[in-house]
Design a protein around this motif. Structure first.
Motif, PDB file in Angstrom:
ATOM      1  N   SER A   1       1.083  -1.362   0.089  1.00  0.00           N
ATOM      2  CA  SER A   1      -0.045  -0.095  -0.023  1.00  0.00           C
ATOM      3  C   SER A   1       0.993   1.447   0.105  1.00  0.00           C
ATOM      4  O   SER A   1       0.518   2.143  -0.739  1.00  0.00           O
ATOM      5  CB  SER A   1      -0.970   0.047   1.177  1.00  0.00           C
ATOM      6  OG  SER A   1      -0.243   0.018   2.552  1.00  0.00           O
TER       7      SER A   1
ATOM      8  N   GLN B   1       1.033   4.459  -2.538  1.00  0.00           N
ATOM      9  CA  GLN B   1       0.861   5.824  -1.812  1.00  0.00           C
ATOM     10  C   GLN B   1       2.076   6.812  -2.374  1.00  0.00           C
ATOM     11  O   GLN B   1       1.620   7.965  -2.760  1.00  0.00           O
ATOM     12  CB  GLN B   1       0.733   5.703  -0.516  1.00  0.00           C
ATOM     13  CG  GLN B   1       0.665   6.999   0.404  1.00  0.00           C
ATOM     14  CD  GLN B   1       0.754   6.658   1.799  1.00  0.00           C
ATOM     15  OE1 GLN B   1       0.462   5.814   2.312  1.00  0.00           O
ATOM     16  NE2 GLN B   1       1.177   7.882   2.456  1.00  0.00           N
TER      17      GLN B   1
ATOM     18  N   THR C   1       0.762  -8.903   2.535  1.00  0.00           N
ATOM     19  CA  THR C   1      -0.033  -7.702   2.892  1.00  0.00           C
ATOM     20  C   THR C   1      -0.993  -8.376   4.022  1.00  0.00           C
ATOM     21  O   THR C   1      -0.779  -9.478   4.359  1.00  0.00           O
ATOM     22  CB  THR C   1      -0.578  -6.892   1.888  1.00  0.00           C
ATOM     23  OG1 THR C   1      -1.122  -5.771   2.261  1.00  0.00           O
ATOM     24  CG2 THR C   1      -1.613  -7.695   1.253  1.00  0.00           C
TER      25      THR C   1
ATOM     26  N   VAL D   1      -6.215  -2.377   0.518  1.00  0.00           N
ATOM     27  CA  VAL D   1      -5.278  -2.618  -0.489  1.00  0.00           C
ATOM     28  C   VAL D   1      -5.480  -3.201  -1.636  1.00  0.00           C
ATOM     29  O   VAL D   1      -5.250  -3.138  -2.758  1.00  0.00           O
ATOM     30  CB  VAL D   1      -4.130  -3.726   0.270  1.00  0.00           C
ATOM     31  CG1 VAL D   1      -3.219  -4.095  -0.610  1.00  0.00           C
ATOM     32  CG2 VAL D   1      -3.470  -3.215   1.513  1.00  0.00           C
TER      33      VAL D   1
ATOM     34  N   GLN E   1      -7.015  -0.658  -3.835  1.00  0.00           N
ATOM     35  CA  GLN E   1      -6.086   0.326  -4.471  1.00  0.00           C
ATOM     36  C   GLN E   1      -5.321  -0.493  -5.552  1.00  0.00           C
ATOM     37  O   GLN E   1      -5.053   0.279  -6.562  1.00  0.00           O
ATOM     38  CB  GLN E   1      -5.002   0.608  -3.348  1.00  0.00           C
ATOM     39  CG  GLN E   1      -5.507   1.719  -2.334  1.00  0.00           C
ATOM     40  CD  GLN E   1      -5.863   2.957  -2.911  1.00  0.00           C
ATOM     41  OE1 GLN E   1      -4.973   3.516  -3.804  1.00  0.00           O
ATOM     42  NE2 GLN E   1      -6.884   3.671  -2.502  1.00  0.00           N
TER      43      GLN E   1
END
Length: 815
Positions: free
Chosen positions: A450, A454, A477, A488, A491
């Motif tokens: 993540s 970002q 993760t 996650v 995203q």
């Protein structure tokens, strides 16, 4: 029984099936000589229901008969089977058609346990894949881990690389008496350079052995009696440990063994390549023969080691059915090395593509943390900034598909956020630019997937689309059932991030111990784009075919799962080919009729070094560029004599060579041996330096240390003499004494003979006195400035003049 032939059940040649024949009957002996715990062969025998016995060396082996069959054409063949699985078909002419193999994952798991749990279906794979589902890419691999050991060994012979004594000893290689005598004589010369080193014991021995070399072609071809065993040992050193899983430190050590070949330097003393037909390893012999044939090919006959490496990578991919690959390489973020690499790529890649149909592109790799295993390596604190400067230029090249953050994942990627800001700017100008991050490889940094996304999204310009982003490994993760895990997945999906999987390296590097916990099927179920890579296949004894078979067999992927991965891969191939074509057109327009080097250096300067560099004598030139053909390391085989007498004066004062001074220098040259000694001078080649070069009848090796920026006149002077070049990091001539300190006085014993000079010469003498390597310092008594310096260092400096002759003072370079 007489020996007939052999074949291997694995890519690393660890599971050997030796065949013997007597009249029309054939027998096999299955052995695992590179695995010493016995776990591999015991577990393999248990799975295959084989009986074990000991051979003459006390090693466990399995023996049995290979039955002969006659087909419908009345042609004979022998079928080697294990339980109900047909493994290989052996023909009377010694051809062997292997139909099934043991993947590296199964071999690793068998090696590290006495209670192997996987069944036969996950231990022996039929090597067939549906053509419509066959993967055609390797999107996660590394330059120096890509080629199989046998190809590297053949390249080492063909290019006659230097092979260190340290590895000869470490691997317990066998040399002939003649080879040992030559090596030990060379070692004695190298050892003198460390006579006053702070190192001692094994550390000193290691340093000397690392800098003592044998021609690799000599090692193999001039010792054919031991070649088979030596090749086996060398092959073993080029992959991670055999008997069980490895850790990242082991991987770094393997890379050091591989660097000897992948970054190899050719020996000065070459031998004739001979007796190739007598090389005992068929794959090494076959590759070397092809290399000798390539020498007759106009397109390959001038290939460098690097270019041959690319050629064989492409040939290896073609054999595996791979048509597109992106190779990660740190060279592309190093200023001058990157330009040299790209020039070589442009020279040879069109011919490689014509032969193989394989397109190779690169990801410019930056280390997430400085490399520490190479103890002498000094990483500057601003290394990422330096990498980014270079990347902004190399990213323009059509062969550069993007960038990559590499290295052991022991830090949060968020700490590298400032670097992403610059990378996102590159992607804004080139929407095809790939941003790849090694993330989620182990479970110590579960936020890295993540955080990687970002770091990119935070720096997007208004209306800038999300760049093409890939995450390497992506194993770890948060649980997809947790709130964080669901976010996650969201995203990843919304930003079109592609996840790359390398199953074998995950297992062999101890990052994956339970195959049923692998997240790939879950990712595919949630609509994420996933592809396969190899992570540098040869390091782990795998290849693209084995990787795909392992995904299918070990993780239970269905045809539908593989089809989804195939779709993601096909999309990448199409986008990448289109982006290459577009970038090539733009790049050609940018280059026009100029040299690639000139253009890329300009683009690098545009970041921080854009101003024109001037001196009182006009425009300054980049010494690394202008003198690149002459740049050489100061050989450890020679004792360095630093001569001051021309380059270390203030700009407006020239050194006058006197008759007495010339006689002293003549006496010194008469006393010393060019087999033992080299001279190191400054960049102006004036005064006594020029006298040395003009009267170098014994042909001493002469190195000139030059500033990073030089005048046109200085360049012309340097090129007019046969001198080897060392380029200082200092841009001003008066600062190059620092490089003498770093390259000589802090590392090795030396001699300083100072005829003339000002403050720079005085500084150099002081550095010689302070250095870790013992320096014998001699100062010309008629130099007023340096005489004062000598007197201030009484007891550390000898003064010579007409009465104290250099030829008499210097008795032995050993000091």
């Amino acid at each position: 029984m007489t020996y007939f032939t052999c074949f291997f059940l694995d890519d690393e040649k660890d599971i050997i099936v030796s065949l013997y024949k007597d009249l029309d009957k054939m027998w096999y002996v299955l052995s695992t000589p590179n695995h010493h715990t016995g776990n591999l062969i015991r577990n393999f025998a248990a799975i295959c229901k084989l009986s074990l016995s000991e051979d003459g060396n006390g090693m466990l082996v399995a023996k049995g008969e290979v039955p002969c069959f006659i087909d419908g054409n009345n042609e004979e063949s022998y079928i080697f089977s294990l339980r109900d699985v047909e493994i290989a078909k052996i023909f009377p002419d010694k051809r062997v058609e292997v139909m099934a193999s043991v993947p590296a994952i199964a071999k690793t798991l068998m090696s590290q346990t006495k209670n192997y749990q996987l069944d036969l279906n996950k231990t022996i794979f039929k090597t067939y894949i549906n053509k419509n589902l066959k993967f055609r890419t390797d999107l996660h691999t590394h330059m120096n881990g890509n080629l199989p050991a046998d190809i590297l060994i053949a390249l080492g012979i063909y290019h006659q690389i230097r092979y260190p004594l340290y590895y000869v000893k470490k691997l317990n290689l066998e040399l002939t008496e003649k080879q040992w005598i030559k090596m030990l004589k060379s070692r004695e010369k190298v050892a003198r350079q460390f006579s006053s080193s702070d190192l001692s014991g094994k550390y000193l021995d290691r340093k000397i052995d690392d800098n003592t070399f044998i021609n690799f072609a000599d090692l193999i071809l001039n010792n054919l009696n031991d070649a088979e065993l030596n090749i086996v040992k060398i092959r073993g050193s080029l992959a991670v440990i055999k008997d069980g899983q490895a850790v990242f430190t082991n991987l770094e050590k393997v890379y050091l063994y591989r660097y000897v070949f992948t970054k190899g330097k050719e020996c000065d003393e070459k031998i004739d390549i001979h007796s190739v037909s007598q090389i005992p390893d068929e794959d090494v012999k076959k590759a070397l023969n092809q290399m000798l044939m390539d020498k007759e090919n106009d397109e390959y006959c001038h290939n460098t080691l690097f270019q041959d490496k690319l050629l064989w990578i492409a040939r290896n991919y073609k054999r595996q059915g791979v048509c597109y690959a992106e190779i990660s390489d740190t060279t592309l973020v190093k200023k001058y090395e990157s330009i040299d690499m790209l020039k070589q790529v442009h020279e040879v890649m069109p011919a490689i593509h014509r032969e193989t149909g394989v397109m190779i592109r690169f990801l410019a790799a930056m280390r997430r943390i400085p490399l520490t295993i190479i103890k002498d390596a000094v990483t500057p604190s601003n290394y990422l900034e330096q990498n980014l400067e270079v990347l902004k230029a190399t990213a323009l090249d059509p062969y550069v598909a993007g960038c990559d953050f590499v290295g052991e994942e022991i830090n949060d990627i968020i700490t590298l956020k400032p670097a992403f800001k610059e990378i996102v700017k590159i992607a804004a100008k080139d929407p095809s630019f790939v941003i790849r991050v090694h993330a989620g490889e182990n479970d110590s940094q579960k936020d890295n997937i993540s955080h990687s996304i970002q770091c990119v999204k935070e720096f997007l310009a208004p209306d800038q689309q999300m760049p093409r982003m890939r995450l390497g490994h992506g194993l770890y993760t948060y649980s997809p059932r947790s709130k964080k895990g669901k976010e996650v997945l969201k995203q990843l999906r919304e930003n079109g991030v592609v996840l790359e999987f390398q199953l074998t390296s995950n297992v062999r590097l101890n990052n994956l111990n339970s195959l049923d916990k692998h997240p790939l099927k879950q990712y595919l179920k949630h609509g994420l784009k996933c592809v396969q890579g190899t992570d540098g296949a040869a390091l782990y004894g795998t290849n693209s075919v084995d990787e795909q078979l392992s995904l299918i067999k070990m993780l239970g992927l269905t045809d539908s799962d593989i089809s989804l991965m195939k779709q993601a891969e096909t999309e990448i191939i199409e986008l990448s080919r289109a982006s290459y074509a577009a970038k090539k057109q733009k790049f050609n327009a940018l280059i026009k009729d100029r040299d690639i080097e000139e253009v890329l250096l300009e683009k690098m300067k545009a970041v921080k070094i854009s101003e024109r560099r001037l001196s009182s004598k006009g425009l300054l030139l980049d010494a690394n560029k202008e003198l690149k053909e002459r740049i050489r390391e100061i050989s450890w085989s020679y004792f360095p004599v630093v001569l001051l007498g021309g380059s270390f004066n203030t700009e407006n004062r020239a050194t006058r060579v006197t008759k007495e001074g010339a006689a002293q220098l003549d006496a010194l040259m008469d006393k010393l041996s060019p087999e033992e000694v080299c001279f190191v001078i400054g960049h102006k080649l004036s005064g006594y330096e020029k006298y040395l070069l003009d009267n170098n009848k014994k042909k001493f090796k002469v190195y000139a240390v030059v500033p990073a920026m030089i005048t046109e006149k200085e360049k012309d002077m340097l090129l007019s003499y046969k001198v080897r070049i060392r380029v200082s990091t200092e841009t001003q001539g008066m600062g190059i004494y620092k490089s003498f300190n770093y390259e000589i006085f802090e590392r090795r014993p030396s001699m300083v003979v100072a005829f003339d000079g000002n403050s720079a010469a005085a500084n150099l003498i002081q550095e010689a006195k302070n250095g870790k390597g013992k320096a014998h310092i001699l100062v010309w008594g008629h130099s007023k400035t340096l005489r004062q310096k000598a007197l201030s260092l009484k007891g550390y400096v000898d003064i010579f003049d007409e009465e104290i002759n250099l030829g008499g003072k210097v008795t032995d370079p050993k000091i």
